[in-house]
Design an enzyme around this catalytic site. Structure first.
Site, PDB file in Angstrom:
ATOM      1  N   HIS A   2       2.652   6.451  -4.804  1.00 24.14           N
ATOM      2  CA  HIS A   2       1.905   7.645  -4.977  1.00 24.14           C
ATOM      3  C   HIS A   2       0.421   7.355  -5.739  1.00 24.14           C
ATOM      4  CE1 HIS A   2       6.150   9.582  -6.259  1.00 24.14           C
ATOM      5  NE2 HIS A   2       5.718   9.638  -4.928  1.00 24.14           N
TER       6      HIS A   2
HETATM    7  C1  LIG Z   1       6.265   6.118   2.239  1.00 18.73           C
HETATM    8  C2  LIG Z   1       5.582   7.110   1.501  1.00 18.73           C
HETATM    9  C3  LIG Z   1       6.536   8.171   0.763  1.00 18.73           C
HETATM   10  C4  LIG Z   1       5.993   9.223  -0.160  1.00 18.73           C
HETATM   11  N1  LIG Z   1       7.050  10.114  -0.431  1.00 18.73           N
HETATM   12  C5  LIG Z   1       6.718  11.195  -0.995  1.00 18.73           C
HETATM   13  C6  LIG Z   1       7.643  12.307  -1.009  1.00 18.73           C
HETATM   14  O1  LIG Z   1       8.559  11.954  -0.695  1.00 18.73           O
HETATM   15  N2  LIG Z   1       7.133  13.228  -1.838  1.00 18.73           N
HETATM   16  C7  LIG Z   1       5.869  13.573  -2.192  1.00 18.73           C
HETATM   17  O2  LIG Z   1       5.262  14.813  -2.758  1.00 18.73           O
HETATM   18  N3  LIG Z   1       4.787  12.546  -1.990  1.00 18.73           N
HETATM   19  C8  LIG Z   1       5.333  11.345  -1.204  1.00 18.73           C
HETATM   20  N4  LIG Z   1       4.309  10.392  -0.924  1.00 18.73           N
HETATM   21  C9  LIG Z   1       2.921  10.569  -1.289  1.00 18.73           C
HETATM   22  C10 LIG Z   1       2.360  11.581  -0.598  1.00 18.73           C
HETATM   23  O3  LIG Z   1       2.942  11.898   0.689  1.00 18.73           O
HETATM   24  C11 LIG Z   1       0.858  11.433  -0.438  1.00 18.73           C
HETATM   25  O4  LIG Z   1       0.136  11.236  -1.816  1.00 18.73           O
HETATM   26  C12 LIG Z   1       0.057  12.484   0.146  1.00 18.73           C
HETATM   27  O5  LIG Z   1       0.474  12.632   1.598  1.00 18.73           O
HETATM   28  C13 LIG Z   1      -1.572  11.762   0.436  1.00 18.73           C
HETATM   29  O6  LIG Z   1      -2.265  12.649   1.285  1.00 18.73           O
HETATM   30  P1  LIG Z   1      -3.759  12.569   1.355  1.00 18.73           P
HETATM   31  O7  LIG Z   1      -4.347  13.657   2.188  1.00 18.73           O
HETATM   32  O8  LIG Z   1      -4.625  12.120   0.198  1.00 18.73           O
HETATM   33  O9  LIG Z   1      -3.800  11.265   2.268  1.00 18.73           O
HETATM   34  P2  LIG Z   1      -2.893  10.945   3.672  1.00 18.73           P
HETATM   35  O10 LIG Z   1      -2.012  12.007   3.770  1.00 18.73           O
HETATM   36  O11 LIG Z   1      -2.462   9.539   3.708  1.00 18.73           O
HETATM   37  O12 LIG Z   1      -3.982  11.227   4.852  1.00 18.73           O
HETATM   38  C14 LIG Z   1      -4.967  10.168   5.058  1.00 18.73           C
HETATM   39  C15 LIG Z   1      -5.488  10.118   6.524  1.00 18.73           C
HETATM   40  O13 LIG Z   1      -6.749   9.921   6.937  1.00 18.73           O
HETATM   41  C16 LIG Z   1      -6.670   8.802   7.898  1.00 18.73           C
HETATM   42  N5  LIG Z   1      -7.650   8.057   7.611  1.00 18.73           N
HETATM   43  C17 LIG Z   1      -7.749   7.315   6.513  1.00 18.73           C
HETATM   44  N6  LIG Z   1      -9.093   6.412   6.867  1.00 18.73           N
HETATM   45  C18 LIG Z   1      -9.571   7.083   8.138  1.00 18.73           C
HETATM   46  C19 LIG Z   1     -10.912   6.706   8.683  1.00 18.73           C
HETATM   47  N7  LIG Z   1     -11.741   5.543   8.252  1.00 18.73           N
HETATM   48  N8  LIG Z   1     -11.217   7.167  10.045  1.00 18.73           N
HETATM   49  C20 LIG Z   1     -10.193   8.379  10.320  1.00 18.73           C
HETATM   50  N9  LIG Z   1      -9.139   8.623   9.901  1.00 18.73           N
HETATM   51  C21 LIG Z   1      -8.870   7.849   8.648  1.00 18.73           C
HETATM   52  C22 LIG Z   1      -5.156   8.395   7.734  1.00 18.73           C
HETATM   53  O14 LIG Z   1      -5.073   7.757   9.101  1.00 18.73           O
HETATM   54  C23 LIG Z   1      -4.436   9.459   7.323  1.00 18.73           C
HETATM   55  O15 LIG Z   1      -3.898  10.036   8.501  1.00 18.73           O
HETATM   56  C24 LIG Z   1       4.818   9.295  -0.197  1.00 18.73           C
HETATM   57  C25 LIG Z   1       3.783   8.610   0.519  1.00 18.73           C
HETATM   58  C26 LIG Z   1       4.300   7.528   1.236  1.00 18.73           C
HETATM   59  C27 LIG Z   1       3.103   6.571   2.057  1.00 18.73           C
END
Ligand SMILES: Cc1cc2nc3c(=O)[nH]c(=O)nc-3n(C[C@H](O)[C@H](O)[C@H](O)COP(=O)(O)OP(=O)(O)OC[C@H]3O[C@@H](n4cnc5c(N)ncnc54)[C@H](O)[C@@H]3O)c2cc1C
Length: 546
Positions: free
Chosen positions: A473
């Site tokens: 997280h």
């Molecule tokens: C293994 C795991 C289990 C989890 N389990 C849960 C759960 O059960 N329930 C829950 O609520 N939360 C869970 N979480 C947390 C939750 O999924 C994340 O906090 C949330 O998805 C984050 O969303 P975000 O949009 O901030 O980033 P992300 O969903 O990580 O998206 C970021 C995206 O940007 C892309 N990216 C990054 N840098 C670049 C770049 N330079 N150029 C182009 N693209 C790029 C990445 O490839 C990715 O696709 C979990 C997380 C993980 C990793």
């Protein structure tokens, strides 16, 4: 060079929501750059496939955090999704929002419009709660993501719940409703035995629109500026040796790369703490001390017990029984392949005197080798994990070089704050009682880890050091805060302070940790940001009884 109105970096949880909402207006053009591949792989969509995606470099950035004193000098895996849907394509499927006071705390810190009454309509907008008795004050019925209850029942789970009830922890029908406290089966973003990532719920339906362009294998390498205004993004097609491409944003660039990559992209583009950037030889375009700071995460030690007299997921995952489970899933989408990593949640207090529920526990009738969630033990096992819901320990994400393909330093400083250790210790003591409660006694063989010899506070903290892990997280590294806060990175409209046409919309903007897994909150904040970006009035705040 191509031109779009909006360029979104990252097609993860937040980026997928934004891509959908911004392209609803057919006069607007939207481009999404995603460093990872498309999300075709079947193990993304089969719930138990998380064990594969957790360690697969094709869909995972496979970061690791820096060693620290309270991890016993260990580096801890910090997986992050790298595919359409981002971390929502590799996560544990759980839907959990947190408590009212979490978001009221955000507003009390001076972030206007982020109190619970303001964000609740956006939580509702994300979800389609597929349960007839859902309370419409709290739950949505026509959003993009189906939220279902776990249907799985087994003797161990039932006995665990009964044990919690006997310890005075009430059953809770809906931990995402009026009250979080209690014990219950988890709510999941799974429908008909398949994961519904943000990509499946938001991005893919919008990809039919002609005004939305999604580029996979497109790694953003730096931001383009004209004076103080962000005007586009440089990216590489297909990785480090791929073609260098520029894409222009007529209106805005939006960073949705997640809590590790968004601050890194800002830093290597010259936006961040001056001393850090200068030490890396990066020209400072705009000094912002808070970029990459304020990193927080949940840190969870686990107790593992050997089980007798009832089957666990461990034995069903081996040999002929696994073949049976695969067939069962193929025919009915049921069985262990339809399960997420944890099946039961408990929210409780470290001490009756504290005025909020500061502990979260998860239970599952399975156990993992060395506590790492990608390999199950060979013996029948069950696991309980516990963590401090709102950690005070603060770390950072700092680029190690100007190279956009080099992993940054991730230092969460787990348990550095004394308050976190105190709450965690109380949680471990409750966890141990829960895993050998009277109703579980007939299935409880013995404690495998840390083992009953570990009794003193010091022993328990040693166990936490030996086997504690992230619960995935990471958040807070581009913190939303008022001007008066020197660590502020974005304002309450999620605009990067001191720059124009640049926002951050992802887990990194969270000022403090919600008492929850993060996906639900990220989806909520992206829905809210989409209205801000489109200039639409915010959804009406909900009137709640005190
Ligand atoms: C293994 C795991 C289990 C989890 N389990 C849960 C759960 O059960 N329930 C829950 O609520 N939360 C869970 N979480 C947390 C939750 O999924 C994340 O906090 C949330 O998805 C984050 O969303 P975000 O949009 O901030 O980033 P992300 O969903 O990580 O998206 C970021 C995206 O940007 C892309 N990216 C990054 N840098 C670049 C770049 N330079 N150029 C182009 N693209 C790029 C990445 O490839 C990715 O696709 C979990 C997380 C993980 C990793």
């Amino acid at each position: 060079m191509e031109n779009f109105d909006y360029v979104i970096v990252g097609a993860g949880s937040a980026g997928s929501v934004l891509a959908n909402r911004l392209s609803e207006d057919e006069r607007t053009t939207v481009c999404v750059l995603e460093a990872g591949p498309s999300d075709w792989h079947p193990f993304i969509h089969i719930p138990a496939g998380f064990m594969y995606t957790l360690v697969n470099p094709r869909v995972n950035w496979l970061y690791t955090s820096e060693p620290s004193a309270w991890t016993g000098g260990r580096r801890i895996a910090a997986p992050r999704g790298k595919t359409l849907g981002g971390s929502s394509s590799i996560n544990g499927h759980i839907y959990n929002r947190g408590q009212r006071l979490d978001f009221d705390g955000w507003a009390q810190r001076g972030n206007r419009g982020w109190g619970y009454a303001d964000v609740l309509p956006y939580f509702r907008r994300t979800e389609r709660r597929l349960v007839p008795e859902a309370d419409p004050t709290f739950r949505g019925s026509d959003g993009n993501l189906p939220i279902t209850d776990l249907e799985w029942r087994d003797p161990l789970c039932e006995a665990f719940i009964e044990g919690a009830v006997q310890m005075g922890i009430p059953r809770n029908r809906d931990y995402n409703g009026a009250q979080q406290a209690g014990v219950s089966y988890v709510q999941r973003i799974i429908q008909n035995g398949r994961r519904v990532s943000a990509a499946r719920g938001y991005l893919h339906p919008a990809m039919k629109r002609r005004n939305l362009t999604v580029r996979t294998h497109a790694h953003a390498t730096s931001l383009m500026f004209e004076g103080n205004r962000a005007i586009g993004v440089h990216y590489r097609k297909g990785g480090r040796d791929g073609a260098a491409v520029e894409v222009r944003a007529n209106k805005e660039v939006i960073l949705s790369g997640g809590a590790v990559n968004s601050p890194q992209l800002l830093q290597i583009s010259g936006v961040g703490p001056g001393p850090l950037l200068r030490s890396l030889g990066i020209e400072v375009k705009h000094e912002l001390a808070g970029v990459g700071e304020n990193l927080r995460d949940h840190y969870a030690p686990r107790f593992v017990a050997r089980v007798k007299g009832a089957p666990t997921i461990n034995e069903k995952s081996h040999g002929l029984r696994l073949v049976g489970e695969v067939l069962r899933y193929a025919v009915s989408r049921k069985g262990i392949l339809s399960l997420n990593p944890t099946l039961i949640y408990v929210f409780w207090k470290s001490d009756p005197a504290v005025d909020n529920y500061d502990l979260q526990f998860t239970f599952t009738p399975a156990s993992y080798k060395e506590g790492v969630q990608s390999t199950l033990d060979d013996f029948p096992g069950m696991t309980i994990a516990s963590w401090q819901q709102r950690p005070d320990s603060i770390g950072y994400v700092r680029s190690k070089s100007a190279d956009p393909f080099a992993a940054p330093t991730i230092q969460p400083n787990y348990l550095a704050a004394e308050s976190d250790r105190r709450v965690l210790l109380a949680g471990m003591k409750i966890a141990r009682k829960l895993i050998c409660s009277p109703p579980l006694q007939k299935y409880y063989d013995r404690e495998e880890f840390p083992g009953v010899q570990a009794q003193s506070d010091e022993d328990l903290m040693t166990a936490a050091k030996q086997r504690g892990t992230t619960t995935f997280h990471l958040m807070g590294t581009c913190r939303m805060a008022p001007d008066s806060d020197p660590t502020a990175v974005v304002d309450d409209q999620l605009r990067v302070r001191g720059l124009e046409s640049l926002r951050v919309v992802d887990a990194s903007i969270m000022p403090t940790m919600p008492s929850a897994n993060l996906n639900a909150s990220v989806l909520m904040l992206a829905e809210k940001a989409a209205d801000m970006i489109r200039g639409k009035p915010a959804l009406e705040a909900v009137t709640l009884k005190d």
